[in-house]
Design a protein around this motif. Sequence first.
Motif, short mmCIF file in Angstrom:
data_model
loop_
_atom_site.label_atom_id
_atom_site.label_comp_id
_atom_site.label_asym_id
_atom_site.label_seq_id
_atom_site.Cartn_x
_atom_site.Cartn_y
_atom_site.Cartn_z
N ASP A 94 32.69 50.45 64.80
CA ASP A 94 32.27 50.18 66.16
C ASP A 94 30.75 50.32 66.20
O ASP A 94 30.17 51.09 65.43
CB ASP A 94 32.92 51.19 67.11
CG ASP A 94 32.88 50.76 68.55
OD1 ASP A 94 32.55 49.59 68.83
OD2 ASP A 94 33.16 51.60 69.42
N THR A 140 27.76 51.07 69.01
CA THR A 140 27.53 51.45 70.40
C THR A 140 26.06 51.79 70.62
O THR A 140 25.34 52.11 69.68
CB THR A 140 28.38 52.68 70.79
OG1 THR A 140 28.06 53.76 69.90
CG2 THR A 140 29.86 52.36 70.73
N GLU A 141 25.67 51.72 71.88
CA GLU A 141 24.35 52.18 72.28
C GLU A 141 24.49 52.67 73.71
O GLU A 141 25.01 51.97 74.57
CB GLU A 141 23.33 51.06 72.18
CG GLU A 141 21.93 51.54 72.41
CD GLU A 141 20.86 50.54 72.01
OE1 GLU A 141 19.72 50.76 72.39
OE2 GLU A 141 21.18 49.56 71.30
N ASN A 142 24.03 53.89 73.96
CA ASN A 142 24.23 54.51 75.26
C ASN A 142 22.95 54.69 76.06
O ASN A 142 22.99 55.16 77.18
CB ASN A 142 24.90 55.88 75.09
CG ASN A 142 26.28 55.73 74.48
OD1 ASN A 142 27.10 54.97 74.97
ND2 ASN A 142 26.53 56.43 73.39
N LYS A 194 21.76 48.95 81.39
CA LYS A 194 22.69 47.93 80.95
C LYS A 194 22.31 46.58 81.54
O LYS A 194 22.07 46.45 82.72
CB LYS A 194 24.11 48.32 81.38
CG LYS A 194 25.15 47.78 80.47
CD LYS A 194 26.48 48.44 80.71
CE LYS A 194 27.34 47.92 79.61
NZ LYS A 194 28.58 48.45 79.44
N LYS A 197 26.21 41.34 79.26
CA LYS A 197 27.06 41.51 78.08
C LYS A 197 26.73 42.81 77.35
O LYS A 197 26.84 43.87 77.92
CB LYS A 197 26.96 40.30 77.15
CG LYS A 197 27.44 39.02 77.78
CD LYS A 197 27.36 37.89 76.81
CE LYS A 197 27.74 36.58 77.50
NZ LYS A 197 27.61 35.46 76.63
N ASN A 198 26.31 42.73 76.10
CA ASN A 198 25.99 43.92 75.30
C ASN A 198 24.50 44.23 75.31
O ASN A 198 24.01 44.95 74.45
CB ASN A 198 26.46 43.72 73.85
CG ASN A 198 27.96 43.72 73.76
OD1 ASN A 198 28.63 44.34 74.57
ND2 ASN A 198 28.49 43.02 72.78
N GLN A 199 23.78 43.71 76.25
CA GLN A 199 22.33 43.87 76.29
C GLN A 199 21.94 45.22 76.92
O GLN A 199 22.56 45.68 77.87
CB GLN A 199 21.73 42.73 77.11
CG GLN A 199 20.23 42.69 77.13
CD GLN A 199 19.72 41.61 78.04
OE1 GLN A 199 19.88 41.70 79.26
NE2 GLN A 199 19.13 40.57 77.46
N ARG A 200 20.89 45.82 76.36
CA ARG A 200 20.28 47.04 76.91
C ARG A 200 18.82 46.74 77.20
O ARG A 200 18.16 46.06 76.41
CB ARG A 200 20.37 48.21 75.92
CG ARG A 200 21.78 48.65 75.61
CD ARG A 200 22.33 49.39 76.78
NE ARG A 200 23.66 49.89 76.49
CZ ARG A 200 24.29 50.73 77.27
NH1 ARG A 200 23.75 51.17 78.38
NH2 ARG A 200 25.50 51.12 76.97
N PRO A 242 21.24 53.15 68.88
CA PRO A 242 22.29 52.30 68.29
C PRO A 242 22.98 53.09 67.18
O PRO A 242 22.32 53.67 66.30
CB PRO A 242 21.52 51.10 67.76
CG PRO A 242 20.13 51.59 67.55
CD PRO A 242 19.90 52.65 68.58
N GLU A 263 17.72 43.24 67.89
CA GLU A 263 19.18 43.10 67.90
C GLU A 263 19.79 43.80 66.70
O GLU A 263 19.23 43.76 65.60
CB GLU A 263 19.57 41.62 67.85
CG GLU A 263 19.12 40.83 69.04
CD GLU A 263 19.48 39.35 68.92
OE1 GLU A 263 20.17 38.96 67.95
OE2 GLU A 263 19.05 38.58 69.79
N LYS A 293 23.55 44.40 64.49
CA LYS A 293 24.92 43.98 64.22
C LYS A 293 25.39 44.79 63.01
O LYS A 293 24.61 45.03 62.09
CB LYS A 293 25.01 42.49 63.92
CG LYS A 293 26.43 41.98 63.86
CD LYS A 293 26.46 40.47 63.88
CE LYS A 293 27.88 39.98 64.00
NZ LYS A 293 27.95 38.55 64.17
#
Length: 190
Positions: free
Chosen positions: A46, A48-50, A54, A57-60, A74, A168, A170
Motif C-alpha cells: 500500500d 499512503t500519505e497523510n 487533500k 483523487k490521490n493528490q496532496r 509518503p 509523484e 508510485k
Amino acid sequence: MKKRFLAALMAVAVAAGTVAGGTWAYLTSKTETVENVFTVGKVKIDLTENTGEKGDKNQRQYKMVPGNDIKKDPTVTVLASSEECYVIVEVKESADLNGFVTWEIGEGWTELPSGGIGGPKRWWRIVPAADQDQKFGILKENTLKVKETVTSEMMEKIEDGKNYPTLEFKAYAIQRANVRNESDAWDKLN
C-alpha cells in the motif's frame, strides 16, 4: 449318486480351504493419510500519505514558503503475510521542481539505475516475509525543503495553477523467490 458325491466332495473342499486359510497369517501395517494442501503465496503493498491538504483523487497539496521545511510522509507498507519481496519506489519530478525544492531519499533505499536521463528515478529494497505490516518512509526525515532562493517572481509564474511543481510517487512489489536481482525485478514488473 454322482451328484451327491460331487456335492459332498465340494463341501469338504470348501471346509478344508476355510480351515487352511484361517491358519495362514500375514504381518501387515498401514499409515494414516497424509493430505497435501497447497495454499497461495501473496505480495501486497500500500502507498499512503497523510500530510498536506487533500486535493483531487490521490493528490496532496502543500504551500511553498521560501526557506521552509514541508513535512511530507509518503510511506510504502508491505502488508502482513506477504512473501519476501523486492519493493521499488518510483519518483517523478516535474521539470521545474528542482528550482523550488530539494529532497533526499529515505534510509534503506538503494538507487536502481534508470538507463535514461530526465525520466523518473527509482529506488529498491528487499523486505523479508513477516506476520505484521512493515512500513518504509520514502523521503528522508519525511521532509522536503523549499529553497531560500525562491522569489516572488518565480511564485507568480506558477500561481495560475497550471504550472505548479509536482512530485509523484508510485510503489511496486514482486516476490523475491525466482527473481535474480533488483534489475530483474524491475524488468518483470514492466
